[in-house]
Design a protein around this motif. Structure first.
Motif, PDB file in Angstrom:
ATOM      1  N   VAL A   1      -1.934  19.195  28.519  1.00 17.67           N
ATOM      2  CA  VAL A   1      -1.108  18.211  27.823  1.00 17.67           C
ATOM      3  C   VAL A   1       0.135  18.871  27.247  1.00 17.67           C
ATOM      4  O   VAL A   1       0.060  19.960  26.674  1.00 17.67           O
ATOM      5  CB  VAL A   1      -1.909  17.553  26.680  1.00 17.67           C
ATOM      6  CG1 VAL A   1      -1.047  16.538  25.939  1.00 17.67           C
ATOM      7  CG2 VAL A   1      -3.180  16.912  27.211  1.00 17.67           C
ATOM      8  N   ILE A   2       1.273  18.214  27.411  1.00 14.18           N
ATOM      9  CA  ILE A   2       2.463  18.579  26.649  1.00 14.18           C
ATOM     10  C   ILE A   2       2.649  17.479  25.612  1.00 14.18           C
ATOM     11  O   ILE A   2       2.904  16.321  25.957  1.00 14.18           O
ATOM     12  CB  ILE A   2       3.694  18.726  27.550  1.00 14.18           C
ATOM     13  CG1 ILE A   2       3.534  19.966  28.426  1.00 14.18           C
ATOM     14  CG2 ILE A   2       4.969  18.822  26.713  1.00 14.18           C
ATOM     15  CD1 ILE A   2       4.710  20.256  29.319  1.00 14.18           C
ATOM     16  N   GLY A   3       2.450  17.844  24.342  1.00  7.61           N
ATOM     17  CA  GLY A   3       2.441  16.851  23.278  1.00  7.61           C
ATOM     18  C   GLY A   3       3.428  17.155  22.172  1.00  7.61           C
ATOM     19  O   GLY A   3       3.949  18.277  22.060  1.00  7.61           O
ATOM     20  N   SER A   4       3.678  16.154  21.353  1.00  7.35           N
ATOM     21  CA  SER A   4       4.578  16.304  20.206  1.00  7.35           C
ATOM     22  C   SER A   4       3.993  17.290  19.199  1.00  7.35           C
ATOM     23  O   SER A   4       2.771  17.364  19.022  1.00  7.35           O
ATOM     24  CB  SER A   4       4.793  14.948  19.532  1.00  7.35           C
ATOM     25  OG  SER A   4       5.305  13.999  20.444  1.00  7.35           O
ATOM     26  N   ASN A   5       4.866  18.020  18.525  1.00  4.15           N
ATOM     27  CA  ASN A   5       4.410  19.033  17.571  1.00  4.15           C
ATOM     28  C   ASN A   5       4.079  18.411  16.213  1.00  4.15           C
ATOM     29  O   ASN A   5       4.612  18.810  15.172  1.00  4.15           O
ATOM     30  CB  ASN A   5       5.451  20.148  17.419  1.00  4.15           C
ATOM     31  CG  ASN A   5       6.834  19.613  17.044  1.00  4.15           C
ATOM     32  OD1 ASN A   5       7.044  18.400  16.940  1.00  4.15           O
ATOM     33  ND2 ASN A   5       7.781  20.516  16.839  1.00  4.15           N
TER      34      ASN A   5
ATOM     35  N   LEU B   1       8.037  10.135  19.670  1.00  3.76           N
ATOM     36  CA  LEU B   1       9.011  10.523  18.651  1.00  3.76           C
ATOM     37  C   LEU B   1       8.392  10.410  17.254  1.00  3.76           C
ATOM     38  O   LEU B   1       7.429   9.662  17.048  1.00  3.76           O
ATOM     39  CB  LEU B   1      10.253   9.643  18.763  1.00  3.76           C
ATOM     40  CG  LEU B   1      11.043   9.798  20.072  1.00  3.76           C
ATOM     41  CD1 LEU B   1      12.217   8.824  20.111  1.00  3.76           C
ATOM     42  CD2 LEU B   1      11.539  11.228  20.244  1.00  3.76           C
ATOM     43  N   PRO B   2       8.944  11.149  16.276  1.00  2.34           N
ATOM     44  CA  PRO B   2       8.322  11.226  14.941  1.00  2.34           C
ATOM     45  C   PRO B   2       8.588  10.022  14.044  1.00  2.34           C
ATOM     46  O   PRO B   2       9.308  10.114  13.049  1.00  2.34           O
ATOM     47  CB  PRO B   2       8.933  12.509  14.359  1.00  2.34           C
ATOM     48  CG  PRO B   2      10.266  12.622  15.017  1.00  2.34           C
ATOM     49  CD  PRO B   2      10.071  12.100  16.418  1.00  2.34           C
TER      50      PRO B   2
ATOM     51  N   ILE C   1      10.401   4.465  21.194  1.00  2.00           N
ATOM     52  CA  ILE C   1       9.890   5.392  20.183  1.00  2.00           C
ATOM     53  C   ILE C   1       8.825   6.333  20.744  1.00  2.00           C
ATOM     54  O   ILE C   1       8.327   7.198  20.024  1.00  2.00           O
ATOM     55  CB  ILE C   1       9.318   4.632  18.965  1.00  2.00           C
ATOM     56  CG1 ILE C   1       8.148   3.735  19.373  1.00  2.00           C
ATOM     57  CG2 ILE C   1      10.404   3.848  18.268  1.00  2.00           C
ATOM     58  CD1 ILE C   1       7.429   3.101  18.188  1.00  2.00           C
ATOM     59  N   ARG C   2       8.496   6.178  22.018  1.00  7.02           N
ATOM     60  CA  ARG C   2       7.540   7.090  22.646  1.00  7.02           C
ATOM     61  C   ARG C   2       8.236   8.185  23.455  1.00  7.02           C
ATOM     62  O   ARG C   2       7.613   8.847  24.280  1.00  7.02           O
ATOM     63  CB  ARG C   2       6.558   6.304  23.517  1.00  7.02           C
ATOM     64  CG  ARG C   2       5.679   5.379  22.682  1.00  7.02           C
ATOM     65  CD  ARG C   2       4.601   4.692  23.483  1.00  7.02           C
ATOM     66  NE  ARG C   2       3.696   3.952  22.605  1.00  7.02           N
ATOM     67  CZ  ARG C   2       2.588   3.338  23.001  1.00  7.02           C
ATOM     68  NH1 ARG C   2       2.248   3.368  24.286  1.00  7.02           N
ATOM     69  NH2 ARG C   2       1.824   2.697  22.143  1.00  7.02           N
TER      70      ARG C   2
END
Length: 391
Positions: free
Chosen positions: A311-315, A288-289, A212-213
């Motif tokens: 950082v490249i991160g989740s939106n 993941l969301p 889930i990551r």
């Protein structure tokens, strides 16, 4: 878990799940609380007893089966009950320990009891693969019932996800949000701004590797990036959970012919992992969301910032509050490998942007997102809620 705490009065910290060297529990909270007196930490460890300054660590055997977990919790209860006269307060970090401190509270109302909520546990239940799907809804209802029964009786509650604020304050007015921000004093593992020298197209993922990551999506993204940037490197630093997930990760890497682009280093001591990560160009946190992922800020986000890594991160909205506010990285769709790949390519194609965003993140850590600020909140919380016990 057995024995006595001796004749001293102890601040007890306990976890049945998190390792003894967990950064939040040992190096941040227990270390800060040791300024108030002697601290004893009960946590899974490969030893029986260890002393670190004003902190005594009592190792409890890691559990591998459900019945072992139940016996362990029962053993902790009897240890605390039999030594209750030597206890100032008990600070627990896991939801399964809530019934334990509730039972202790019934006959020992003078003992300070604190529950520390690292995550939104009721939502986390839905992502626990070891819980059968048909039981998750029922277990969530039971947990919520226990929470509403026990939390009003506690001395106080510490939480991280800000969505929990209103709910917790309705149950207990003594609730405070304390984040797991980096420690500024641990400078040996971290570079100064002027020391940053990179050019190796290295991307790093720090921490536990769970499905889930977004681990599989990240691997697929590297396949896309490799078509544009031939010397791209991704390093995974952390253990796979569950353990057999590491086999799936390595199989995926082989299937995509990425053995020369991706390495899986496994678990490393905290400072060693950070020293290895400091040479990277980019830090990845594309969870993941799931409900819990959306509501919580991961430690690695701030660790990357302290390392001067863009950082490249989740939106997710929470991520945007940090990353966009401080202009320290890019937001991508974590479920889309192409979106992740475009973010990586954009940064690696612009060294000046990497340096600018990396420095922005580090300044934000120095000025705002650091444990020294959170430590003061923790100590003030203890003084305000447990002033009688700490005398």
């Amino acid at each position: 878990v057995s024995g006595t705490l001796g004749n001293s009065k102890w601040i007890v910290v306990a976890s049945s799940v998190h390792r003894w060297d967990d950064t939040r529990i040992l190096y941040r909270q227990a270390a800060s609380l040791s300024a108030l007196g002697k601290v004893v930490l009960f946590a899974p460890a490969p030893f029986r007893r260890k002393k670190m300054g004003n902190i005594t660590i009592i190792g409890i055997p890691p559990w591998h089966h459900k019945h072992q977990r139940i016996r362990l919790i029962a053993s902790l209860y009897f240890t605390f009950r039999n030594n209750i006269k030597h206890v100032k307060s008990i600070h627990v970090h896991d939801p399964e320990l809530l019934p334990l401190i509730y039972l202790l509270h019934r006959k020992n109302k003078h003992i300070g009891l604190i529950y520390d909520m690292h995550e939104n546990y009721k939502e986390l239940i839905y992502s626990k693969s070891w819980i059968p799907l048909f039981l998750r809804s029922a277990i969530k209802k039971i947990y919520v019932w226990v929470e509403e029964k026990v939390i009003p009786e506690l001395s106080g509650v510490i939480y991280s996800p800000k969505e929990l604020k209103n709910k917790l304050l309705s149950l207990n007015s003594r609730a405070v949000r304390i984040e797991n921000y980096p420690i500024l004093k641990r400078e040996s593992a971290f570079p100064n701004l002027e020391e940053i020298k990179r050019g190796n197209n290295k991307v790093v993922y720090l921490g536990q590797m769970r499905r889930i990551r977004g681990i599989m999506e990240l691997i697929e993204a590297i396949k896309v990036v490799s078509k544009t940037i031939e010397n791209i490197r991704l390093e995974f630093i952390g253990r796979a959970v569950p353990l057999n997930f590491e086999w799936e990760i390595k199989t995926k890497i082989q299937q995509l012919n990425l053995e020369s682009y991706i390495s899986v280093r496994g678990h490393l001591p905290y400072d060693e992992a950070l020293r290895l990560a400091r040479d990277a160009n980019i830090g990845i946190v594309t969870f993941l969301p799931t409900p819990n992922n959306i509501s919580c800020l991961p430690n690695k986000l701030f660790e990357y910032m302290q390392l001067c890594l863009p950082v490249i991160g989740s939106n997710f909205p929470h991520y945007a509050e940090i990353i966009e506010k401080n202009n320290c990285g890019l937001l991508v769709d974590p479920s889309d490998p192409n979106s992740i790949a475009l973010g990586i390519i954009k940064l690696l194609s612009d060294p000046d942007l990497i340096k600018k965003m990396g420095n922005n993140g580090r300044r934000a850590i120095d000025n705002e997102y650091n444990w020294e600020n959170e430590s003061n909140k923790l100590l003030n919380f203890y003084y305000e809620t447990l002033s009688v016990n700490l005398l």
